[in-house]
Design a protein around this motif. Sequence first.
Motif, PDB file in Angstrom:
ATOM      1  N   UNK A 103       0.833  -1.198   0.000  1.00 16.99           N
ATOM      2  CA  UNK A 103       0.000   0.000   0.000  1.00 16.99           C
ATOM      3  C   UNK A 103       0.878   1.262   0.000  1.00 16.99           C
ATOM      4  N   UNK A 104       0.538   2.281  -0.801  1.00 19.51           N
ATOM      5  CA  UNK A 104       1.317   3.517  -0.778  1.00 19.51           C
ATOM      6  C   UNK A 104       1.150   4.245   0.556  1.00 19.51           C
ATOM      7  N   UNK A 105       2.221   4.871   1.002  1.00 25.33           N
ATOM      8  CA  UNK A 105       2.227   5.567   2.293  1.00 25.33           C
ATOM      9  C   UNK A 105       2.284   7.074   2.055  1.00 25.33           C
ATOM     10  N   UNK A 106       1.293   7.833   2.546  1.00 30.18           N
ATOM     11  CA  UNK A 106       1.320   9.299   2.368  1.00 30.18           C
ATOM     12  C   UNK A 106       2.401   9.939   3.228  1.00 30.18           C
ATOM     13  N   UNK A 107       2.745  11.162   2.883  1.00 31.66           N
ATOM     14  CA  UNK A 107       3.848  11.856   3.564  1.00 31.66           C
ATOM     15  C   UNK A 107       3.575  12.066   5.043  1.00 31.66           C
ATOM     16  N   UNK A 108       2.326  12.374   5.405  1.00 30.49           N
ATOM     17  CA  UNK A 108       2.059  12.734   6.797  1.00 30.49           C
ATOM     18  C   UNK A 108       2.328  11.576   7.753  1.00 30.49           C
ATOM     19  N   UNK A 109       2.209  10.333   7.282  1.00 28.56           N
ATOM     20  CA  UNK A 109       2.424   9.178   8.157  1.00 28.56           C
ATOM     21  C   UNK A 109       3.865   9.140   8.643  1.00 28.56           C
ATOM     22  N   UNK A 110       4.810   9.285   7.724  1.00 29.76           N
ATOM     23  CA  UNK A 110       6.209   9.275   8.121  1.00 29.76           C
ATOM     24  C   UNK A 110       6.576  10.524   8.916  1.00 29.76           C
ATOM     25  N   UNK A 111       5.955  11.645   8.597  1.00 27.69           N
ATOM     26  CA  UNK A 111       6.239  12.891   9.321  1.00 27.69           C
ATOM     27  C   UNK A 111       5.875  12.759  10.788  1.00 27.69           C
ATOM     28  N   UNK A 112       4.662  12.308  11.081  1.00 25.75           N
ATOM     29  CA  UNK A 112       4.242  12.237  12.477  1.00 25.75           C
ATOM     30  C   UNK A 112       4.955  11.108  13.210  1.00 25.75           C
ATOM     31  N   UNK A 113       5.288  10.025  12.507  1.00 24.22           N
ATOM     32  CA  UNK A 113       6.027   8.935  13.160  1.00 24.22           C
ATOM     33  C   UNK A 113       7.424   9.397  13.562  1.00 24.22           C
ATOM     34  N   UNK A 114       8.114  10.106  12.665  1.00 21.08           N
ATOM     35  CA  UNK A 114       9.458  10.596  12.987  1.00 21.08           C
ATOM     36  C   UNK A 114       9.409  11.600  14.127  1.00 21.08           C
ATOM     37  N   UNK A 115       8.382  12.451  14.132  1.00 21.95           N
ATOM     38  CA  UNK A 115       8.304  13.447  15.199  1.00 21.95           C
ATOM     39  C   UNK A 115       8.027  12.776  16.541  1.00 21.95           C
ATOM     40  N   UNK A 116       7.193  11.760  16.559  1.00 23.81           N
ATOM     41  CA  UNK A 116       6.945  11.028  17.809  1.00 23.81           C
ATOM     42  C   UNK A 116       8.216  10.339  18.286  1.00 23.81           C
ATOM     43  N   UNK A 117       9.001   9.788  17.364  1.00 25.54           N
ATOM     44  CA  UNK A 117      10.275   9.151  17.726  1.00 25.54           C
ATOM     45  C   UNK A 117      11.210  10.172  18.353  1.00 25.54           C
ATOM     46  N   UNK A 118      11.326  11.336  17.737  1.00 25.42           N
ATOM     47  CA  UNK A 118      12.224  12.373  18.251  1.00 25.42           C
ATOM     48  C   UNK A 118      11.797  12.826  19.642  1.00 25.42           C
ATOM     49  N   UNK A 119      10.490  12.956  19.876  1.00 23.51           N
ATOM     50  CA  UNK A 119      10.010  13.373  21.191  1.00 23.51           C
ATOM     51  C   UNK A 119      10.402  12.366  22.256  1.00 23.51           C
ATOM     52  N   UNK A 120      10.205  11.097  21.981  1.00 21.47           N
ATOM     53  CA  UNK A 120      10.577  10.061  22.942  1.00 21.47           C
ATOM     54  C   UNK A 120      12.094   9.967  23.123  1.00 21.47           C
ATOM     55  N   UNK A 121      12.824  10.161  22.036  1.00 21.32           N
ATOM     56  CA  UNK A 121      14.286  10.093  22.127  1.00 21.32           C
ATOM     57  C   UNK A 121      14.841  11.229  22.981  1.00 21.32           C
ATOM     58  N   UNK A 122      14.279  12.423  22.798  1.00 25.22           N
ATOM     59  CA  UNK A 122      14.756  13.547  23.609  1.00 25.22           C
ATOM     60  C   UNK A 122      14.556  13.264  25.088  1.00 25.22           C
ATOM     61  N   UNK A 123      13.433  12.678  25.408  1.00 27.11           N
ATOM     62  CA  UNK A 123      13.154  12.340  26.808  1.00 27.11           C
ATOM     63  C   UNK A 123      14.137  11.300  27.330  1.00 27.11           C
TER      64      UNK A 123
END
Length: 801
Positions: A103-123
């Motif tokens: 299935x094709x993946x829209x841009x927003x899916x990777x954007x919000x996933x990366x941002x959630x990863x960064x938030x948890x990583x900073x913590x």
Amino acid sequence: MTKLPPFLADSHKRYKADTNRLAQWLVVNAKRLGYELETSETSETSQASSVPTGSKRLKGKARKLAREAGAASGTSAPLPRKRHVLTVQQFTDMAETIARAGEPVPAFVLTIARRAILARKRCADWFRRSPVDDDDIKARKDEGHWHFVGVLEDVVEMLMPLAVPEVRQEAEKGDESTAEVSLENQFSLLEVDENDEEDFEDATQEPPLPPSDVSSIGEEVYEVEEDNSEIRFIIFCLFEDLADIRRFIQQTWTDYREGQIDLITASVTTDMAVNLVRDAEEELANLCPLLTGYEDFVAKPYVYACLCRGEDPRNIDQEFMVNVRMMDVAEFLYLPIYSSLFPLRDAINPKVLPVYKGQYGYHDPRQNRESLTQSERMWEDRRIIVECMSDLVLLAHLKDPDFPLKDNALVHDAFTKEFGLMALSGRISLALVFATQVFIDIHHIFRENIGRGLVELRMAGSLVVSSLKERAEMSPRIQISTWPEQNESNATFLSTIIDFWCVKDAVAIARLAGHKDKNLLSYFPEEPFFLLKRHPWLCGMMQFQVRLMAQETGLTLAGAWGSILYVGHLYEACKYSNVMEGKIWKDMEWVMEKHGKERLFRGKFIGRGKGVRNRGTPRGPSALEENSPVSLMFREHKGQLRKTAFMAAMVERVLQETITSTLPPKLRIQWARNQTMTPLQFLIRLRAGLLAERERIRFDYIKMHVRCMAILRDLHAAVDKTFTRAFGPEYFENETQLGSVVGWVFLMASGSDLARQRMKIRDTQWQSRIMSVSGGVLLPWITREGDAECTKLRKLLGRSC
């Protein structure tokens, strides 16, 4: 209990919106591909006016269908929604299902996933403060933050090949595009937020779903299960937001020091920042009932950080209550500030005003802070607080029935309020700790020049008092119905409190009256205005109130007598009649520009018609309406600066009305679409709105009224004989009818103008005799004082108005 307004999305709310949106996308697409989902389910009611986390703003046809559906039902009753909690394993399983199907993946899916990863990583990185590599992450998959980080990274790794090439290339760059940026000033903050806001908008937009899935999306909400690290993560997000806000406030006061902004803007922005912290604190307490205050907020993350680093949390410095090897964590959590407040709280008796006897020494602002050790800096911070402690507690008693200042109190700043609450209740709140840190930061920014705020407050007060005295000396002694006794009392009260606070040092007077043991007064320095000289933040809030009260008095005066409006009409008519010799009345032009000529003259200003017409009315003056959003907001909500409803209204009326002139076009469009911002973005916009209105707040309407009344008197003297012959002596009974003289001028001029038209005289230099007389009255005033108020503004603000 209050909470942050719904339009504010802090770091944790944004994280939850990201993960919930990602969960929703995974569920919809995986179920469509045959994935069987089993979740724990609860029901909740969604109000039509609420904005649930991760909700989607409908557009176009979808919005139309929703509106039609609502109209067909004939009701706006709340709809039940099913709340599903997903396990992290289900995240991986659904991603695998989608990946296998290609299935094709829209841009927003990777954007919000990366941002959630960064938030948890900073913590996670903050707790450990150690280099992290991929092997280390895999080794910690069972540890709270890192466990979910690993799951999200697995999801991204599976979905990445299905993204369009441009999105995949951007994602493969790693964290560079979303790494933390050095926020040098508010403009760089704005640029960083612009990118973040665009990402946030992308995260809330989703490609159209198949018709069979639309109804389920509206009725079902999918969320990620929370683990035992969630509380620590929520607290980390809160303090990370506080760090950003603190840096912005530091930059704001630095800009004031450098003359880039004014004291009122710096003070009001700072006050609102503390209000945001207070509301965030109460919202966190509602979310986690076991966390009852600041001590509970910091205990868990501090202890956990110590354990992560192999430090004993019980090994603390007895003076400052922290482990010196954990100083970075302690400062992030504001523990050094708390350690200075804690002994003060225990020493303060709410029924007895405290006295500082120099136990910790005295602060020397001329000392070079950079040369001090960590311990010496902490002692310096403590001295700054304790030297002001007595007067801060004193101000906490302003509402006591037997207190000498209760009838002459000016507004307080948030730090003074919070310190007073601690003195009376014994509770140290997060808002107090943050406000105290900001108070100390301001001292470090100004050092020996900390008294600049007091100088500006006293200057502002003296200007207002001077205008009030001049007005009192020239005001007619005849009572006018539009200026009742209460208005006169308000003007007198304004003079009284300015004299009390800016001339006589009200705090010293209260100190003398409040201390029962007069021997204790020997411990207080003889330096006048001791507290205000050390508290520019409070001086700015007081100046703001003085300016608003003066503005209200001036506008009420002008409305009661019609002074500015009538003379403004006369000035416009004289310009049209070519009797002004090319002179421009800059002050009146300023009034017409800021209030709007259409609004000021109700769409009937000279130049619209074909001649000077009878524009006067004997029925009384029209009001000079205030159209300043900031002034209206603070005037209508006196004493309500800490209420969420006030903040929501401020965004609606201040930001909406000033956003078109203070923000870049892209951000204006995004605000119009999203109606969502971070607390930091809110403060940036508030500061921009205050800067946009600083002229309006300071314009001397009282003096403008005085000047216009003098012009009306001169006009009456110049035309009285002519009008008495033309209209009879009854045309003017007393000075309450000064404004109507302009109407009589227009009546006579309209006849002259009509005669010119009937005789078909086309000379553009035609001047009626009465307009020539009126111009002769205005010209000397404009020559002498035509730009007096604009010149005053230039001196106050350091630029042209």
